[in-house]
Design a protein around this motif. Structure first.
Motif, PDB file in Angstrom:
ATOM      1  N   GLU A 171       0.727  -1.063   0.044  1.00 23.26           N
ATOM      2  CA  GLU A 171       0.060  -0.039  -0.044  1.00 23.26           C
ATOM      3  C   GLU A 171       0.518   1.073   0.242  1.00 23.26           C
ATOM      4  OE1 GLU A 171      -2.219  -0.590   3.519  1.00 23.26           O
ATOM      5  OE2 GLU A 171      -3.803  -1.396   2.390  1.00 23.26           O
ATOM      6  N   LYS A 172       2.115   1.613   0.876  1.00 22.02           N
ATOM      7  CA  LYS A 172       2.677   2.529   0.801  1.00 22.02           C
ATOM      8  C   LYS A 172       3.540   2.792  -0.827  1.00 22.02           C
ATOM      9  CE  LYS A 172       3.948   2.197   5.623  1.00 22.02           C
ATOM     10  NZ  LYS A 172       4.637   2.010   7.104  1.00 22.02           N
ATOM     11  N   GLU A 180       8.035  -9.379   4.066  1.00 20.82           N
ATOM     12  CA  GLU A 180       8.618  -8.428   5.949  1.00 20.82           C
ATOM     13  C   GLU A 180       8.519  -7.121   4.464  1.00 20.82           C
ATOM     14  OE1 GLU A 180      11.930 -10.319   7.074  1.00 20.82           O
ATOM     15  OE2 GLU A 180      10.887 -12.595   7.152  1.00 20.82           O
ATOM     16  N   ASN A 181       9.775  -6.003   4.465  1.00 21.41           N
ATOM     17  CA  ASN A 181      10.311  -5.458   4.932  1.00 21.41           C
ATOM     18  C   ASN A 181      10.215  -4.220   2.930  1.00 21.41           C
ATOM     19  OD1 ASN A 181       8.790  -3.931   6.749  1.00 21.41           O
ATOM     20  ND2 ASN A 181      10.855  -4.216   8.179  1.00 21.41           N
ATOM     21  N   GLU A 182      10.173  -5.460   1.823  1.00 26.15           N
ATOM     22  CA  GLU A 182      10.715  -5.622   0.779  1.00 26.15           C
ATOM     23  C   GLU A 182       9.452  -5.400  -0.135  1.00 26.15           C
ATOM     24  OE1 GLU A 182      14.894  -6.848   1.136  1.00 26.15           O
ATOM     25  OE2 GLU A 182      13.440  -8.048   0.290  1.00 26.15           O
ATOM     26  N   VAL A 183      10.202  -4.642  -1.502  1.00 25.45           N
ATOM     27  CA  VAL A 183       8.804  -4.988  -2.191  1.00 25.45           C
ATOM     28  C   VAL A 183       9.504  -4.965  -3.841  1.00 25.45           C
ATOM     29  CG1 VAL A 183       6.521  -4.123  -4.063  1.00 25.45           C
ATOM     30  CG2 VAL A 183       6.736  -3.633  -0.977  1.00 25.45           C
ATOM     31  N   LEU A 184       9.086  -5.755  -4.543  1.00 24.46           N
ATOM     32  CA  LEU A 184       9.450  -6.230  -5.579  1.00 24.46           C
ATOM     33  C   LEU A 184       7.729  -6.327  -6.871  1.00 24.46           C
ATOM     34  CD1 LEU A 184      11.148  -6.786  -7.349  1.00 24.46           C
ATOM     35  CD2 LEU A 184      10.723  -9.196  -7.759  1.00 24.46           C
ATOM     36  N   GLN A 185       8.634  -5.461  -7.923  1.00 26.65           N
ATOM     37  CA  GLN A 185       6.589  -4.035  -9.037  1.00 26.65           C
ATOM     38  C   GLN A 185       7.474  -4.470  -9.597  1.00 26.65           C
ATOM     39  OE1 GLN A 185       4.882  -1.396  -7.570  1.00 26.65           O
ATOM     40  NE2 GLN A 185       5.477   0.005  -9.071  1.00 26.65           N
ATOM     41  N   GLN A 186       6.955  -4.733 -11.076  1.00 30.04           N
ATOM     42  CA  GLN A 186       7.429  -4.455 -12.561  1.00 30.04           C
ATOM     43  C   GLN A 186       5.980  -3.435 -12.716  1.00 30.04           C
ATOM     44  OE1 GLN A 186       5.996  -8.406 -15.116  1.00 30.04           O
ATOM     45  NE2 GLN A 186       7.188  -6.778 -16.801  1.00 30.04           N
ATOM     46  N   HIS A 187       6.230  -2.442 -13.736  1.00 33.30           N
ATOM     47  CA  HIS A 187       5.116  -1.748 -14.248  1.00 33.30           C
ATOM     48  C   HIS A 187       5.803  -1.276 -15.425  1.00 33.30           C
ATOM     49  CE1 HIS A 187       7.626   1.824 -12.011  1.00 33.30           C
ATOM     50  NE2 HIS A 187       7.673   1.724 -13.169  1.00 33.30           N
ATOM     51  N   GLY A 239       8.992   1.801   8.472  1.00 39.36           N
ATOM     52  CA  GLY A 239       7.987   2.361   8.036  1.00 39.36           C
ATOM     53  C   GLY A 239       8.191   2.920   6.437  1.00 39.36           C
ATOM     54  N   LEU A 240       9.028   3.712   6.425  1.00 40.53           N
ATOM     55  CA  LEU A 240       9.782   4.491   5.357  1.00 40.53           C
ATOM     56  C   LEU A 240      10.130   4.248   4.148  1.00 40.53           C
ATOM     57  CD1 LEU A 240      10.826   7.723   7.592  1.00 40.53           C
ATOM     58  CD2 LEU A 240       8.366   7.129   6.371  1.00 40.53           C
ATOM     59  N   ILE A 241      10.258   4.053   3.264  1.00 37.63           N
ATOM     60  CA  ILE A 241      11.706   3.465   1.997  1.00 37.63           C
ATOM     61  C   ILE A 241      12.830   3.967   1.903  1.00 37.63           C
ATOM     62  CG2 ILE A 241      12.112   3.522  -0.487  1.00 37.63           C
ATOM     63  CD1 ILE A 241       8.803   4.719  -0.898  1.00 37.63           C
TER      64      ILE A 241
END
Length: 127
Positions: A7-8, A73-80, A105-107
């Motif tokens: 969501e972040k 956990e505290n990581e996101v992998l995204q394709q866009h 909670g911050l990037i």
């Protein structure tokens, strides 16, 4: 309940679409860094946002079309695909794979692998 990291990331992208670079910066740690595949060194997040801000002066509208996201956990992998409509009426598509790491909670880290679609492929859809 605390907002989850996917969501972040999505909020961060919507903020960039609105060109609210101050709000984007507030979503990052003080020591946040960005690495891109066309660069040899990390950049501070503030420097990268300033570059992006100057780039979008020639952009009428931009939209992040997220294809898939994975969280661990505290990581996101995204394709866009970043879809750009330029002020001259032309359109561009930039395909990217981004890694986001969060701290408190911050990037804290963004790694971006991107490439622009050749003009002859920009209008093509995948089967």
């Amino acid at each position: 309940m605390e907002q989850n990291v996917i969501e972040k990331v999505n909020s961060f992208l919507r903020i960039l679409e609105r060109r609210d670079f101050s709000a984007a910066r507030r979503m990052c740690t003080d020591k946040a860094t960005v690495w891109q595949n066309d660069s040899t060194a990390d950049q501070a997040i503030g420097e990268r946002l300033r570059q992006f801000e100057s780039f979008v002066t020639a952009v009428e509208s931009l939209r992040y079309d997220v294809k898939r996201q994975f969280r661990h956990e505290n990581e996101v992998l995204q394709q866009h695909v970043l879809r750009l409509e330029m002020t001259d009426g032309s359109r561009r598509e930039i395909n990217a794979l981004l890694f986001f790491r969060f701290e408190g909670g911050l990037i804290d880290r963004i790694e971006e692998y991107h490439y622009a679609m050749p003009d002859e492929c920009a209008g093509r859809t995948n089967p």
